[in-house]
Design a protein around this motif. Structure first.
Motif, mmCIF file in Angstrom:
data_model
loop_
_atom_site.group_PDB
_atom_site.id
_atom_site.type_symbol
_atom_site.label_atom_id
_atom_site.label_comp_id
_atom_site.label_asym_id
_atom_site.label_seq_id
_atom_site.Cartn_x
_atom_site.Cartn_y
_atom_site.Cartn_z
ATOM 1 N N PRO A 1 0.811 -1.229 0.000
ATOM 2 C CA PRO A 1 0.000 0.000 0.000
ATOM 3 C C PRO A 1 0.842 1.276 0.000
ATOM 4 C CG PRO A 1 -0.878 -1.601 1.553
ATOM 5 C CD PRO A 1 0.457 -2.117 1.112
ATOM 6 N N THR A 2 1.928 1.275 0.791
ATOM 7 C CA THR A 2 2.801 2.447 0.819
ATOM 8 C C THR A 2 3.429 2.688 -0.548
ATOM 9 O OG1 THR A 2 3.294 2.212 3.168
ATOM 10 C CG2 THR A 2 4.870 3.448 1.850
ATOM 11 N N MET A 3 3.899 1.619 -1.181
ATOM 12 C CA MET A 3 4.487 1.748 -2.521
ATOM 13 C C MET A 3 3.458 2.281 -3.506
ATOM 14 S SD MET A 3 6.858 1.564 -4.741
ATOM 15 C CE MET A 3 8.229 0.687 -3.983
ATOM 16 N N ALA A 4 2.232 1.756 -3.437
ATOM 17 C CA ALA A 4 1.184 2.190 -4.367
ATOM 18 C C ALA A 4 0.910 3.684 -4.238
ATOM 19 C CB ALA A 4 -0.096 1.382 -4.116
ATOM 20 N N VAL A 5 0.827 4.160 -3.000
ATOM 21 C CA VAL A 5 0.527 5.571 -2.754
ATOM 22 C C VAL A 5 1.716 6.454 -3.117
ATOM 23 C CG1 VAL A 5 0.044 7.277 -0.949
ATOM 24 C CG2 VAL A 5 -1.218 5.115 -0.994
ATOM 25 N N LYS A 6 2.920 6.057 -2.694
ATOM 26 C CA LYS A 6 4.108 6.890 -2.897
ATOM 27 C C LYS A 6 4.482 7.010 -4.368
ATOM 28 C CE LYS A 6 4.884 7.867 1.425
ATOM 29 N NZ LYS A 6 4.709 9.262 1.936
ATOM 30 N N ILE A 7 4.446 5.898 -5.107
ATOM 31 C CA ILE A 7 4.834 5.955 -6.514
ATOM 32 C C ILE A 7 3.821 6.779 -7.311
ATOM 33 C CG2 ILE A 7 3.638 3.850 -7.284
ATOM 34 C CD1 ILE A 7 7.160 4.974 -8.351
ATOM 35 N N LYS A 8 2.555 6.723 -6.921
ATOM 36 C CA LYS A 8 1.529 7.533 -7.586
ATOM 37 C C LYS A 8 1.776 9.023 -7.303
ATOM 38 C CE LYS A 8 -3.482 8.299 -7.805
ATOM 39 N NZ LYS A 8 -3.475 9.694 -7.336
ATOM 40 N N GLU A 9 2.042 9.338 -6.045
ATOM 41 C CA GLU A 9 2.305 10.728 -5.680
ATOM 42 C C GLU A 9 3.551 11.260 -6.393
ATOM 43 O OE1 GLU A 9 2.639 10.703 -1.458
ATOM 44 O OE2 GLU A 9 0.472 10.852 -1.132
ATOM 45 N N TYR A 10 4.581 10.426 -6.492
ATOM 46 C CA TYR A 10 5.827 10.841 -7.157
ATOM 47 C C TYR A 10 5.587 11.125 -8.635
ATOM 48 C CZ TYR A 10 10.816 10.949 -8.228
ATOM 49 O OH TYR A 10 12.070 11.340 -8.624
ATOM 50 N N ALA A 11 4.783 10.280 -9.274
ATOM 51 C CA ALA A 11 4.478 10.486 -10.693
ATOM 52 C C ALA A 11 3.707 11.787 -10.909
ATOM 53 C CB ALA A 11 3.678 9.304 -11.226
ATOM 54 N N GLU A 12 2.868 12.149 -9.939
ATOM 55 C CA GLU A 12 2.082 13.382 -10.039
ATOM 56 C C GLU A 12 2.940 14.621 -9.808
ATOM 57 O OE1 GLU A 12 -2.286 11.758 -8.483
ATOM 58 O OE2 GLU A 12 -0.858 12.621 -7.058
ATOM 59 N N THR A 13 3.704 14.601 -8.721
ATOM 60 C CA THR A 13 4.420 15.813 -8.305
ATOM 61 C C THR A 13 5.748 16.020 -9.035
ATOM 62 O OG1 THR A 13 5.457 14.592 -6.481
ATOM 63 C CG2 THR A 13 3.384 15.714 -6.015
ATOM 64 N N THR A 14 6.441 14.938 -9.350
ATOM 65 C CA THR A 14 7.770 15.062 -9.968
ATOM 66 C C THR A 14 7.716 14.984 -11.487
ATOM 67 O OG1 THR A 14 8.763 14.052 -8.010
ATOM 68 C CG2 THR A 14 10.120 14.130 -10.008
ATOM 69 N N TRP A 15 6.911 14.065 -11.991
ATOM 70 C CA TRP A 15 6.856 13.863 -13.442
ATOM 71 C C TRP A 15 5.670 14.558 -14.096
ATOM 72 C CZ3 TRP A 15 7.783 8.039 -12.300
ATOM 73 C CH2 TRP A 15 9.146 7.839 -12.023
ATOM 74 N N GLY A 16 4.779 15.127 -13.301
ATOM 75 C CA GLY A 16 3.695 15.930 -13.841
ATOM 76 C C GLY A 16 2.544 15.166 -14.456
ATOM 77 N N TYR A 17 2.391 13.887 -14.116
ATOM 78 C CA TYR A 17 1.275 13.110 -14.648
ATOM 79 C C TYR A 17 -0.018 13.470 -13.923
ATOM 80 C CZ TYR A 17 4.347 10.075 -17.368
ATOM 81 O OH TYR A 17 5.244 9.584 -18.291
ATOM 82 N N SER A 18 -1.128 13.325 -14.630
ATOM 83 C CA SER A 18 -2.425 13.557 -14.007
ATOM 84 C C SER A 18 -2.695 12.476 -12.974
ATOM 85 C CB SER A 18 -3.538 13.533 -15.062
ATOM 86 O OG SER A 18 -3.660 12.224 -15.619
ATOM 87 N N SER A 19 -3.666 12.741 -12.106
ATOM 88 C CA SER A 19 -3.968 11.767 -11.047
ATOM 89 C C SER A 19 -4.315 10.401 -11.616
ATOM 90 C CB SER A 19 -5.116 12.291 -10.197
ATOM 91 O OG SER A 19 -5.495 11.351 -9.227
ATOM 92 N N ASN A 20 -5.124 10.386 -12.666
ATOM 93 C CA ASN A 20 -5.545 9.103 -13.229
ATOM 94 C C ASN A 20 -4.388 8.359 -13.893
ATOM 95 O OD1 ASN A 20 -8.051 9.796 -12.336
ATOM 96 N ND2 ASN A 20 -8.988 10.004 -14.352
ATOM 97 N N ASP A 21 -3.563 9.080 -14.670
ATOM 98 C CA ASP A 21 -2.436 8.425 -15.336
ATOM 99 C C ASP A 21 -1.387 7.940 -14.333
ATOM 100 O OD1 ASP A 21 -3.535 8.734 -17.812
ATOM 101 O OD2 ASP A 21 -2.336 10.495 -18.364
ATOM 102 N N ALA A 22 -1.291 8.626 -13.198
ATOM 103 C CA ALA A 22 -0.278 8.267 -12.203
ATOM 104 C C ALA A 22 -0.546 6.897 -11.583
ATOM 105 C CB ALA A 22 -0.224 9.331 -11.107
ATOM 106 N N TYR A 23 -1.802 6.458 -11.611
ATOM 107 C CA TYR A 23 -2.115 5.132 -11.079
ATOM 108 C C TYR A 23 -1.322 4.032 -11.785
ATOM 109 C CZ TYR A 23 -6.189 6.364 -8.171
ATOM 110 O OH TYR A 23 -7.018 6.844 -7.190
#
Length: 511
Positions: free
Chosen positions: A158-180
């Motif tokens: 669960p931590t990996m799922a949340v953290k990698i999604k957040e990283y994709a959003e904040t660092t790589w600029g992906y939208s919330s849906n694509d970050a999943y």
């Protein structure tokens, strides 16, 4: 706890840990992804979610049949390859259109079939390790260790799922849906690790793969016990009775990824502070696990140096926890998927406790049989949902509203303390430890030798049917009072437990 176990156990357990880490990383956010990316209702998302779980646990029946013919090792390897393709498709961000939905469903089918070839057959191989009389008495403890290893992977998911999604959003600029999709990509990497572990340490368990060529090359193979038709029928009947009961446990237990996640998202406070906040940092949970295992080592070690090391680990872990507590400032954000880390945490932390308890009972000749443990597990699960019923009285019916994009959006309507769900997962885990590893051990012990793969597949078919019934959590969500939703799961667990006790004499005859 770890002494006297066959070496192959640890290799197979670690291979399974990697695969389960990827699976649970994907699963932690899957239900929320379905609602947000495709705009699905709670019930439709629940139907897809439960159908996927059903496939994951239904295909092992066919995987077992194929393994009985072609060998367990071949099916495990093939399964990992098929799963990899499925997760790879799921990791591609295609948006929320019809094509994306079709690709997603195809990916789920591949993951389900690949898991069917991998999961059950790997567990049969674990059981085969204990066909050797040298290890026969350690079968239950061996499966407890194996089950614990599965949950080590699930603990960090669960931590990996949340953290990698957040990283994709904040660092790589992906939208919330694509970050999943980055959460789903983690599973691809974990499968590479699993297959590497499998082949590096294959020599320790190669004799369990069920390939006839192994016997031709002079490897040690334990002779199969020959059963009469009557004995075979008796064993299969007993197994089918157990399968019928566990359907309802999984129906209730796997609400953790559906209605219990909805509850975390819509009814549970989204922040925590102080000691409570520390529970949502997975590394704090790891430190607690170190304390538990070091504590057991402290009392069980036979040398002063080992006792000293154990004491040092405890002091260091406690010191780090105290230091981390002093670093907390303000509230910590709590996201719904993170609650799914508590079940695997409890499994890992409590496995040595349960093994110690049953070990003491066994020494006194009072250890319950595997079927009796399963019945007790059903009662414990019913108790967990009874507590949810009590604390949900007076809470509003779940609500949704239409967002600016025309999609239905779940409404956060209450701030129930996170301690409720943390406690519920603890109780459900007690039930799981009584039922799941003991059930798998029972199947590996009782299954007629010629039908081991198929019977282990039968265990997973029962799990599959229970997973399909998980959809009731989505169907009930928002249509009945919250307490009534939990009451349904409480009721089915109680009925299943009563049935189990009624059949106990017949079941214990084959133990």
């Amino acid at each position: 706890m770890f002494e006297g176990q066959p070496k192959g156990l640890y290799a197979l357990a670690l291979a399974n840990t990697g695969e389960r880490f990827g699976y649970y990383t994907m699963l932690a956010v899957f239900a929320l992804f379905l609602r947000e990316n495709y705009g699905l209702s709670a019930s439709m998302a629940g139907t897809i979610y439960s159908s996927f779980l059903m496939l994951v646990y239904f295909f092992p029946l066919f995987g077992g049949m194929l393994a009985d013919k072609f060998g367990f090792g071949k099916m495990v390897t093939t399964g990992i390859m098929i799963m990899f393709v499925g997760y790879l498709l799921l990791a591609v961000p295609l948006g929320g259109n019809t094509l994306a939905l079709v690709v997603m469903l195809a990916a789920l089918l591949l993951i389900g079939f690949g898991t069917g070839l991998f999961k059950g057959n790997l567990q049969v191989m674990v059981g085969n390790l204990y066909d050797d009389p040298l290890y026969a008495k350690r079968r239950d403890s061996g499966f407890s260790i194996f089950y614990m290893a599965i949950n080590i992977g699930a603990l960090f998911a669960p931590t990996m799922a949340v953290k990698i999604k957040e990283y994709a959003e904040t660092t790589w600029g992906y939208s919330s849906n694509d970050a999943y999709h980055f959460s789903f990509a983690v599973a691809c990497a974990s499968l590479i690790l699993s297959i590497a572990i499998y082949y590096v340490f294959r020599a320790t368990f190669k004799h369990t793969e069920g390939n006839k060529k192994v016997a031709d090359k002079g490897e040690t193979v334990v002779d199969e016990v020959q059963l009469s038709p009557a004995e075979t029928k008796q064993r299969i009947t007993a197994l089918c009775l157990v399968f019928a009961v566990v359907i309802f446990f999984w129906m209730a237990f796997h609400q953790n990824g559906l209605s219990l996640t909805y509850f975390a998202d819509e009814f549970t406070a989204r922040s925590a502070s102080g000691v409570q906040a520390m529970a949502f940092d997975v590394w704090n949970l790891v430190l607690v696990i170190f304390i538990v295992y070091a504590g057991f080592s402290l009392f069980q070690s036979k040398t002063s140096s080992a006792k000293g090391i154990s004491a040092a680990v405890i002091v260091a872990a406690v010191g780090i926890l105290i230091w981390k507590y002093t670093q907390i400032t303000g509230d910590v954000e709590v996201k719904a998927p993170i609650f799914q880390q508590f079940n695997p945490f409890y499994v890992v932390a409590l496995t040595p406790v349960s093994m110690a308890i049953f070990g003491m009972l066994a020494a006194k000749g009072k250890e319950p049989s595997a079927p009796r443990k399963i019945a007790y597990g059903m009662i414990v699960a019913a108790a967990a949902f009874a507590i949810l019923v009590f604390f949900s009285i007076g809470l509003p019916v779940p609500q949704t509203e239409i967002g600016s994009d025309g999609m239905p959006v779940a409404v956060h309507v209450a701030d129930v303390t996170p301690n409720l769900l943390i406690g519920i997962y603890l109780i459900l885990t007690f039930g799981e430890l009584l039922l799941s590893p003991m059930g798998i051990s029972f199947v590996s012990k009782v299954a007629p030798p010629k039908y081991k793969g198929m019977m282990m597949g039968g265990w997973f078919v029962a799990t599959a049917l229970g997973n399909q019934l998980v959809l009731f959590g989505g169907l009930l969500w928002g249509t009945v009072p919250l307490w009534a939703c939990w009451a349904v799961f409480m009721g089915v667990c109680l009925v299943a437990a009563i049935f189990m006790f009624a059949m106990m004499k017949r079941l214990e005859k084959v133990c």
